[in-house]
Enzyme design. Structure first.
Site, short mmCIF file in Angstrom:
data_model
loop_
_atom_site.label_atom_id
_atom_site.label_comp_id
_atom_site.label_asym_id
_atom_site.label_seq_id
_atom_site.Cartn_x
_atom_site.Cartn_y
_atom_site.Cartn_z
N ARG A 192 2.07 48.28 7.91
CA ARG A 192 3.31 48.09 8.67
C ARG A 192 4.47 48.86 8.06
O ARG A 192 4.50 49.14 6.86
CB ARG A 192 3.66 46.61 8.75
CG ARG A 192 2.87 45.83 9.78
CD ARG A 192 3.33 44.38 9.84
NE ARG A 192 2.72 43.67 10.97
CZ ARG A 192 3.30 43.52 12.15
NH1 ARG A 192 4.50 44.03 12.37
NH2 ARG A 192 2.69 42.87 13.12
N GLU A 233 -4.72 50.51 11.40
CA GLU A 233 -3.78 50.15 12.45
C GLU A 233 -2.38 50.57 12.01
O GLU A 233 -1.99 50.36 10.86
CB GLU A 233 -3.80 48.64 12.69
CG GLU A 233 -5.09 48.12 13.28
CD GLU A 233 -5.04 46.64 13.59
OE1 GLU A 233 -5.91 46.16 14.34
OE2 GLU A 233 -4.14 45.95 13.06
N GLU A 275 -8.72 49.44 22.31
CA GLU A 275 -9.01 48.09 21.83
C GLU A 275 -8.29 47.12 22.76
O GLU A 275 -7.06 47.12 22.83
CB GLU A 275 -8.55 47.88 20.39
CG GLU A 275 -8.86 46.48 19.88
CD GLU A 275 -8.56 46.28 18.41
OE1 GLU A 275 -8.39 45.12 18.00
OE2 GLU A 275 -8.49 47.28 17.66
N ASN A 314 -10.55 42.44 9.53
CA ASN A 314 -9.17 42.73 9.17
C ASN A 314 -8.80 41.92 7.93
O ASN A 314 -8.91 40.68 7.94
CB ASN A 314 -8.25 42.37 10.34
CG ASN A 314 -6.81 42.78 10.09
OD1 ASN A 314 -6.24 42.48 9.04
ND2 ASN A 314 -6.19 43.46 11.03
N HIS A 350 -4.58 39.46 5.87
CA HIS A 350 -4.15 38.14 5.40
C HIS A 350 -4.46 37.92 3.93
O HIS A 350 -3.83 37.06 3.29
CB HIS A 350 -4.78 37.04 6.27
CG HIS A 350 -4.26 37.06 7.67
ND1 HIS A 350 -2.98 36.67 7.99
CD2 HIS A 350 -4.83 37.46 8.84
CE1 HIS A 350 -2.78 36.80 9.29
NE2 HIS A 350 -3.89 37.28 9.83
N HIS A 394 -7.92 40.20 18.61
CA HIS A 394 -6.71 39.39 18.54
C HIS A 394 -7.01 37.97 19.02
O HIS A 394 -7.36 37.74 20.17
CB HIS A 394 -5.54 39.95 19.36
CG HIS A 394 -4.21 39.45 18.86
ND1 HIS A 394 -3.57 40.01 17.77
CD2 HIS A 394 -3.42 38.44 19.26
CE1 HIS A 394 -2.42 39.38 17.55
NE2 HIS A 394 -2.33 38.41 18.44
N THR A 423 1.08 41.02 15.86
CA THR A 423 1.22 41.86 17.04
C THR A 423 1.17 41.01 18.30
O THR A 423 0.25 40.24 18.51
CB THR A 423 0.10 42.92 17.08
OG1 THR A 423 0.11 43.63 15.84
CG2 THR A 423 0.32 43.89 18.22
N HIS A 470 -3.63 46.93 8.68
CA HIS A 470 -2.43 47.35 9.40
C HIS A 470 -1.36 47.68 8.36
O HIS A 470 -0.84 46.79 7.69
CB HIS A 470 -1.96 46.22 10.32
CG HIS A 470 -0.78 46.58 11.17
ND1 HIS A 470 -0.29 45.76 12.15
CD2 HIS A 470 0.01 47.69 11.21
CE1 HIS A 470 0.75 46.31 12.74
NE2 HIS A 470 0.95 47.50 12.16
N HIS A 479 -7.87 36.79 11.04
CA HIS A 479 -7.29 35.50 10.66
C HIS A 479 -8.32 34.39 10.59
O HIS A 479 -8.36 33.63 9.61
CB HIS A 479 -6.18 35.12 11.65
CG HIS A 479 -5.45 33.88 11.28
ND1 HIS A 479 -5.81 32.63 11.75
CD2 HIS A 479 -4.38 33.68 10.47
CE1 HIS A 479 -5.00 31.72 11.26
NE2 HIS A 479 -4.13 32.33 10.47
N ARG A 491 4.89 44.43 4.78
CA ARG A 491 4.91 42.99 4.53
C ARG A 491 3.61 42.47 3.91
O ARG A 491 3.61 41.40 3.31
CB ARG A 491 5.20 42.22 5.81
CG ARG A 491 4.10 42.26 6.85
CD ARG A 491 4.39 41.40 8.04
NE ARG A 491 5.55 41.87 8.79
CZ ARG A 491 5.89 41.40 9.98
NH1 ARG A 491 5.18 40.42 10.53
NH2 ARG A 491 6.92 41.89 10.63
#
Length: 238
Positions: A45, A70, A151, A7, A10, A190, A101, A43, A213, A49
């Site tokens: 959003r 996502e 997931e 992912n 970030h 996550h 999330t 993701h 992350h 953001r």
């Protein structure tokens, strides 16, 4: 053997902090693939953001692996995904006030809406995953709705320690087997990091782990390609 989805949200967080053009998450996706990423997750959003529309379309045109989008189950995102045609979509709950999330999608109480939403995505040959908590009722409703994947939310596992973490791990293992028995492919993600990933990666029939992350944080010290290689090695060394 589980695969690794990276992912890169970030990376976009850093860019959007200054509303500038760098760092470009599209370029970092290339480095993640060099490190061994099997797919790239972003993701998009509602409030934009971090990841922007431009990012997802460039990623679709340039990455060599798979694109996992996502998104919330909204009409805006449905239109974007049917235009983008990612390899698969993961439906997630979304609140503007959350930092990240916070839990799984409640498929049970949104069954009718989600069934129609999933059918619309499938009409465009997009495979669909539900990001859910490891609960039997959510797994069963995911199968009834018609999701191809689930997931499993590993956030609670990542937060717990000792015996409590062991119990949560057992719940994830049991959920994986239950979903497999229903014909669902199981991913997880996550809160996974370099210290807690191996036990999740070693679960039989775990398909893919989506991690962002901790890899990006590690990359600040050693570079993205190497940080992905290290995570991939942990996942595949079982």
């Amino acid at each position: 053997m589980a695969t690794l989805g990276v992912n890169i949200d970030h990376i976009a967080n850093v860019r959007q902090a200054r509303k500038t053009v760098e760092p470009d998450p599209v370029q970092f996706a290339f480095l993640a693939e060099l490190g061994g990423a099997d797919s790239i997750t972003v993701h998009l959003r509602e409030d934009r953001r971090h990841i922007q529309d431009r990012d997802v379309f460039l990623l679709k045109d340039t990455i060599k692996t798979k694109l996992n989008l996502e998104m919330a189950a909204t009409e805006e995102m449905l239109k974007i995904s049917k235009k983008l045609l990612p390899d698969y979509v993961t439906l997630v709950p979304e609140k503007r006030q959350e930092v990240t999330t916070e839990g799984g999608l409640d498929v049970k109480n949104n069954k009718i809406y989600l069934k129609n939403f999933v059918e619309s995505l499938k009409e465009s040959n997009i495979q669909v995953s539900a990001f859910i908590d490891p609960l039997s009722e959510q797994i069963n409703y995911s199968e009834q709705i018609g999701f191809n994947f689930i997931e499993l939310h590993t956030g609670k596992y990542a937060e717990l320690k000792g015996y409590d973490q062991h119990k949560e791990l057992q719940r994830i293992i049991e959920s994986t087997h239950e979903a497999n028995d229903l014909g669902l492919v199981v991913n997880a993600g996550h809160g996974l990091n370099y210290n807690n990933v191996k036990k999740i990666a070693s679960i039989n029939n775990m398909n893919e782990l989506n991690i962002g992350h901790s890899i990006v944080a590690r990359a600040l010290a050693i570079g993205l390609e190497k940080s992905v290689r290290e995570m991939k090695s942990l996942i595949t060394s079982n």
